[in-house]
Write a protein that holds these residues in place. Structure first.
Motif, PDB file in Angstrom:
ATOM      1  N   ALA A   1      48.483  36.700  30.934  1.00  0.00           N
ATOM      2  CA  ALA A   1      47.750  37.722  31.692  1.00  0.00           C
ATOM      3  C   ALA A   1      46.272  37.361  31.803  1.00  0.00           C
ATOM      4  O   ALA A   1      45.411  38.221  31.628  1.00  0.00           O
ATOM      5  CB  ALA A   1      47.909  39.078  30.997  1.00  0.00           C
ATOM      6  N   GLY A   2      45.983  36.089  32.075  1.00  0.00           N
ATOM      7  CA  GLY A   2      44.571  35.688  32.088  1.00  0.00           C
ATOM      8  C   GLY A   2      43.913  36.109  30.794  1.00  0.00           C
ATOM      9  O   GLY A   2      42.767  36.544  30.774  1.00  0.00           O
TER      10      GLY A   2
ATOM     11  N   THR B   1      42.135  36.036  27.374  1.00  0.00           N
ATOM     12  CA  THR B   1      41.162  35.223  26.648  1.00  0.00           C
ATOM     13  C   THR B   1      41.533  35.162  25.170  1.00  0.00           C
ATOM     14  O   THR B   1      41.918  36.177  24.578  1.00  0.00           O
ATOM     15  CB  THR B   1      39.755  35.860  26.800  1.00  0.00           C
ATOM     16  OG1 THR B   1      39.451  35.933  28.199  1.00  0.00           O
ATOM     17  CG2 THR B   1      38.698  35.057  26.075  1.00  0.00           C
TER      18      THR B   1
ATOM     19  N   ARG C   1      42.219  39.192  18.659  1.00  0.00           N
ATOM     20  CA  ARG C   1      43.621  39.036  19.079  1.00  0.00           C
ATOM     21  C   ARG C   1      44.347  38.032  18.186  1.00  0.00           C
ATOM     22  O   ARG C   1      45.540  38.180  17.929  1.00  0.00           O
ATOM     23  CB  ARG C   1      43.679  38.600  20.548  1.00  0.00           C
ATOM     24  CG  ARG C   1      43.240  39.715  21.490  1.00  0.00           C
ATOM     25  CD  ARG C   1      43.124  39.240  22.927  1.00  0.00           C
ATOM     26  NE  ARG C   1      42.575  40.305  23.769  1.00  0.00           N
ATOM     27  CZ  ARG C   1      41.941  40.110  24.921  1.00  0.00           C
ATOM     28  NH1 ARG C   1      41.780  38.884  25.384  1.00  0.00           N
ATOM     29  NH2 ARG C   1      41.477  41.130  25.610  1.00  0.00           N
TER      30      ARG C   1
ATOM     31  N   GLN D   1      37.842  46.788  32.954  1.00  0.00           N
ATOM     32  CA  GLN D   1      39.222  47.142  32.624  1.00  0.00           C
ATOM     33  C   GLN D   1      39.325  47.335  31.115  1.00  0.00           C
ATOM     34  O   GLN D   1      38.808  46.534  30.327  1.00  0.00           O
ATOM     35  CB  GLN D   1      40.190  46.051  33.095  1.00  0.00           C
ATOM     36  CG  GLN D   1      41.630  46.487  32.908  1.00  0.00           C
ATOM     37  CD  GLN D   1      42.634  45.465  33.390  1.00  0.00           C
ATOM     38  OE1 GLN D   1      42.298  44.305  33.593  1.00  0.00           O
ATOM     39  NE2 GLN D   1      43.860  45.890  33.558  1.00  0.00           N
TER      40      GLN D   1
ATOM     41  N   THR E   1      39.533  44.686  27.760  1.00  0.00           N
ATOM     42  CA  THR E   1      39.276  43.302  28.172  1.00  0.00           C
ATOM     43  C   THR E   1      37.972  42.801  27.550  1.00  0.00           C
ATOM     44  O   THR E   1      37.151  43.596  27.068  1.00  0.00           O
ATOM     45  CB  THR E   1      39.158  43.191  29.705  1.00  0.00           C
ATOM     46  OG1 THR E   1      38.074  44.019  30.141  1.00  0.00           O
ATOM     47  CG2 THR E   1      40.445  43.631  30.389  1.00  0.00           C
ATOM     48  N   THR E   2      37.776  41.502  27.624  1.00  0.00           N
ATOM     49  CA  THR E   2      36.544  40.927  27.084  1.00  0.00           C
ATOM     50  C   THR E   2      35.329  41.476  27.837  1.00  0.00           C
ATOM     51  O   THR E   2      34.262  41.653  27.253  1.00  0.00           O
ATOM     52  CB  THR E   2      36.602  39.394  27.133  1.00  0.00           C
ATOM     53  OG1 THR E   2      37.102  38.986  28.414  1.00  0.00           O
ATOM     54  CG2 THR E   2      37.515  38.852  26.051  1.00  0.00           C
TER      55      THR E   2
ATOM     56  N   ASP F   1      36.356  39.048  34.928  1.00  0.00           N
ATOM     57  CA  ASP F   1      36.441  37.587  34.885  1.00  0.00           C
ATOM     58  C   ASP F   1      36.105  36.977  36.257  1.00  0.00           C
ATOM     59  O   ASP F   1      36.372  37.578  37.300  1.00  0.00           O
ATOM     60  CB  ASP F   1      37.850  37.152  34.485  1.00  0.00           C
ATOM     61  CG  ASP F   1      38.244  37.660  33.110  1.00  0.00           C
ATOM     62  OD1 ASP F   1      37.997  38.844  32.799  1.00  0.00           O
ATOM     63  OD2 ASP F   1      38.828  36.881  32.337  1.00  0.00           O
TER      64      ASP F   1
HETATM   65  N1  GLN Z   1      40.263  37.643  30.275  1.00  0.00           N
HETATM   66  C1  GLN Z   1      40.062  39.026  30.001  1.00  0.00           C
HETATM   67  C2  GLN Z   1      40.628  39.367  28.649  1.00  0.00           C
HETATM   68  O1  GLN Z   1      41.412  38.648  28.119  1.00  0.00           O
HETATM   69  C3  GLN Z   1      40.682  39.933  31.072  1.00  0.00           C
HETATM   70  C4  GLN Z   1      42.137  39.754  31.267  1.00  0.00           C
HETATM   71  C5  GLN Z   1      42.777  40.728  32.238  1.00  0.00           C
HETATM   72  O2  GLN Z   1      42.193  41.721  32.640  1.00  0.00           O
HETATM   73  N2  GLN Z   1      43.991  40.469  32.629  1.00  0.00           N
HETATM   74  O3  GLN Z   1      40.287  40.358  28.067  1.00  0.00           O
END
Ligand code: GLN
Length: 274
Positions: free
Chosen positions: A121-122, A124, A129, A168, A171-172, A209
């Motif tokens: 999910a992209g 990070t 985590r 969001q 998220t990071t 991101d």
């Molecule tokens: N890369 C950011 C994170 O891991 C957002 C990832 C996302 O919103 N899917 O927090």
């Protein structure tokens, strides 16, 4: 993993909790191809499946299809995007079927080992985590960008102090907002909802991101713009159940093959424009 199997494993994990050792079914033992982790007592029940997650031929993958170009809902209503294509290619290499579950980003990590086997999910790699899941080798470099209205007084990261900033949830980008003195954080389940509030003037900025920021800036060009304040680089990786060395080796092996045979670069040019 099929849901019934996942439930069975979960109930086994609960039943065996407190027995002092890592529970392992006969079937799991038979399929174990690598040595068990040292100190079984420190390993929790959901980790007892070294090599077993792939044995039933289905890998259940969690994502949040609200993060273009890495994941979004395609025209057919199914999750699509770079990450989805990548995990399907990994599934092909491993000879398993990939089933994608679309869920909230904030619940992905906690769902690994129950509702889903792994998550892409992209996501990070962060220390926090890593306390809950393992990560595959990193497959993409990322960085946070700032979306602002076309007309703005924000020209540097310092200007974010005291502003109302959206991101969001979980998220990071969300975690960064507290770095800006006096800033008010507003969290959203979808980045696009934050972008809509930016456009309607309810937010001064959105932190998201780079690649999604570029997609949104393009989609709403004339209304918003992106800014690169050279924040810390981040690494995307696939989140895996903690302690499942066989699965991590299999996923990393498949990823390395996809990089060396050119598939990975093809997917980058197919899905990621900038
Ligand atoms: N890369 C950011 C994170 O891991 C957002 C990832 C996302 O919103 N899917 O927090």
């Amino acid at each position: 993993m099929k849901k019934a199997a996942a439930l069975l494993m979960l109930s086994m994990a609960i039943a065996f909790a407190g027995c002092g050792g890592a529970p392992q079914s006969d079937e799991a033992k038979d399929n174990t191809s690598v040595s068990e982790p040292d100190g079984g007592a420190a390993v929790s029940g959901t980790e007892a499946s070294d090599g077993d997650l792939l044995a039933d031929g289905v890998l259940t993958v969690g994502t949040n299809a609200e993060f273009p170009p890495f994941e979004y809902v395609g025209d057919d209503g199914e999750p699509d995007g770079f990450d989805i294509a990548l995990i399907k290619a990994i599934g092909d290499k491993l000879g398993v079927e990939v089933e994608v579950e679309n869920m909230e980003f904030d619940s992905l990590v906690a769902s690994i080992g129950s509702k889903i086997d792994v998550a892409i999910a992209g996501m990070t790699v962060t220390e926090e985590r890593q306390g809950m899941v393992d990560f595959s080798d990193s497959y993409y470099k990322a960085v946070q960008y700032v979306l602002v209205p076309a007309e703005t007084d924000i020209a540097s990261a310092e200007d974010l102090a005291g502003k109302t900033i959206g991101a969001q949830l979980g998220t990071t980008g969300d975690y960064m907002i507290e770095d800006f003195e006096g800033a008010t954080a507003k969290q959203y389940n979808k980045a696009v909802d934050a972008v809509n509030d930016l456009i309607s003037g309810r937010l001064d900025a959105v932190i998201v991101d780079k690649n999604p920021a570029l997609v949104f800036a393009d989609k709403f060009s004339g209304e918003i713009q992106y800014m690169d304040f050279s924040f810390e680089p981040e690494d995307y990786a696939i989140a895996l159940p903690k302690g499942d060395a066989a699965l991590a080796d299999a996923v990393n092996g498949a990823l390395a093959e996809l990089k060396s045979d050119g598939t990975f670069d093809e997917l980058v040019s197919q899905y990621i424009e900038n």
